[in-house]
Enzyme design. Structure first.
Site, mmCIF file in Angstrom:
data_model
loop_
_atom_site.group_PDB
_atom_site.id
_atom_site.type_symbol
_atom_site.label_atom_id
_atom_site.label_comp_id
_atom_site.label_asym_id
_atom_site.label_seq_id
_atom_site.Cartn_x
_atom_site.Cartn_y
_atom_site.Cartn_z
ATOM 1 N N GLU A 1 0.835 -1.207 0.000
ATOM 2 C CA GLU A 1 0.000 0.000 0.000
ATOM 3 C C GLU A 1 0.869 1.257 0.000
ATOM 4 O OE1 GLU A 1 -4.011 -1.297 2.396
ATOM 5 O OE2 GLU A 1 -2.132 -1.340 3.506
ATOM 6 N N GLU B 1 -3.274 -9.980 4.096
ATOM 7 C CA GLU B 1 -4.143 -9.636 5.220
ATOM 8 C C GLU B 1 -5.204 -10.688 5.541
ATOM 9 O OE1 GLU B 1 -2.674 -5.558 3.818
ATOM 10 O OE2 GLU B 1 -3.088 -7.519 2.961
#
Length: 260
Positions: free
Chosen positions: A114, A134
């Protein structure tokens, strides 16, 4: 006083932002997010900087969020103090006025990806692994992993990493458009500096406006980008000069539609 964990160095027209917590693979906690936000302000305020480079100290790029920094948070605190705040900071990084190059010198997984995605150009070393693990931890990306990444790389690439759990090599990531250039281990920063010199040789005003226009076309930061472009244009007009002069002189303005 503790050493800063987000460091800035400037060489000519190029600023380098280094995430400096190598003992924790450059993982972020709240204080580091605050430091990154302040670094963005400092770099953007330097009128001489035309290009910025983002990298990590040591062998890591960034491990993203430090699990120990958020694991004990209650749901509300996690959503607001961690996810929403981090999202705002990464958005600040993505919307720097100058182009940003990520020199990905280590694995970019989860929040690290990210972080890299906030850059305009990504140069990754060949050994780097890229992914969104995640869901394997029972959580979802929180710093624009399902938003900016989909807009920039396409939904299918994000599905493969997040839902399918695929971990990509740098070469595979380049094929999918996630990485723009693959270089040998230990050379990402130098390659980023070379690319930065190419950008810096181009018209700085045109480059800055082009970045804003691309953001609008890609559905990113539309409101701020449109208003910034409009304000830059209007600020150069005779009408604005007349409006300010009339206000300070306490008289009615006499606008002439002067675009010069």
């Amino acid at each position: 006083m503790a050493e800063p964990r987000i460091r800035i160095s400037v060489e000519g027209v190029v600023a380098t932002i280094t995430v400096a917590r190598p003992e924790k693979a450059n993982a972020f906690d709240i204080d580091m997010l605050k430091e990154l936000s302040a670094a963005c302000d400092d770099v953007e305020a330097n009128a001489g900087v035309r290009v910025a480079i983002l990298t990590g100290e040591g062998k890591a790029f960034s491990a993203g969020g430090d699990i120990r920094a958020w694991a004990g948070m209650e749901a509300n605190e996690f959503g607001h103090a961690w996810v929403r705040f981090g999202h705002r900071v990464f958005e600040r990084l993505a919307t720097l006025r100058m182009p940003l190059i990520a020199a990905v010198n280590g694995h970019a997984l989860g929040g690290g990806l990210e972080l890299a995605a906030a850059a305009d150009i990504r140069i990754a070393e060949r050994h780097v692994k890229i992914g969104l693990p995640e869901a394997g931890l029972g959580m979802v990306p929180g710093w624009s992993g399902t938003q900016r990444l989909v807009k920039r790389f396409g939904a299918q690439a994000v599905r493969r990493m997040l839902i399918g759990g695929e971990v990509l090599t740098a070469d595979e990531a380049q094929t999918l458009g996630i990485v723009d250039q693959v270089v040998e281990t230990g050379t990402a920063v130098e390659a980023a500096k070379t690319y930065a010199a190419r950008i810096a040789a181009r018209g700085p005003a045109a480059t800055e406006v082009s970045k804003l226009m691309i953001a609008v076309a890609n559905g990113e930061d539309n409101g701020a980008a449109v208003e910034a472009l409009g304000s830059i244009l209007v600020a150069k007009t005779g009408d604005l000069k007349e409006g300010v002069a009339a206000f300070t002189g306490k008289r009615p303005a006499e606008f002439k539609g002067d675009w010069s």
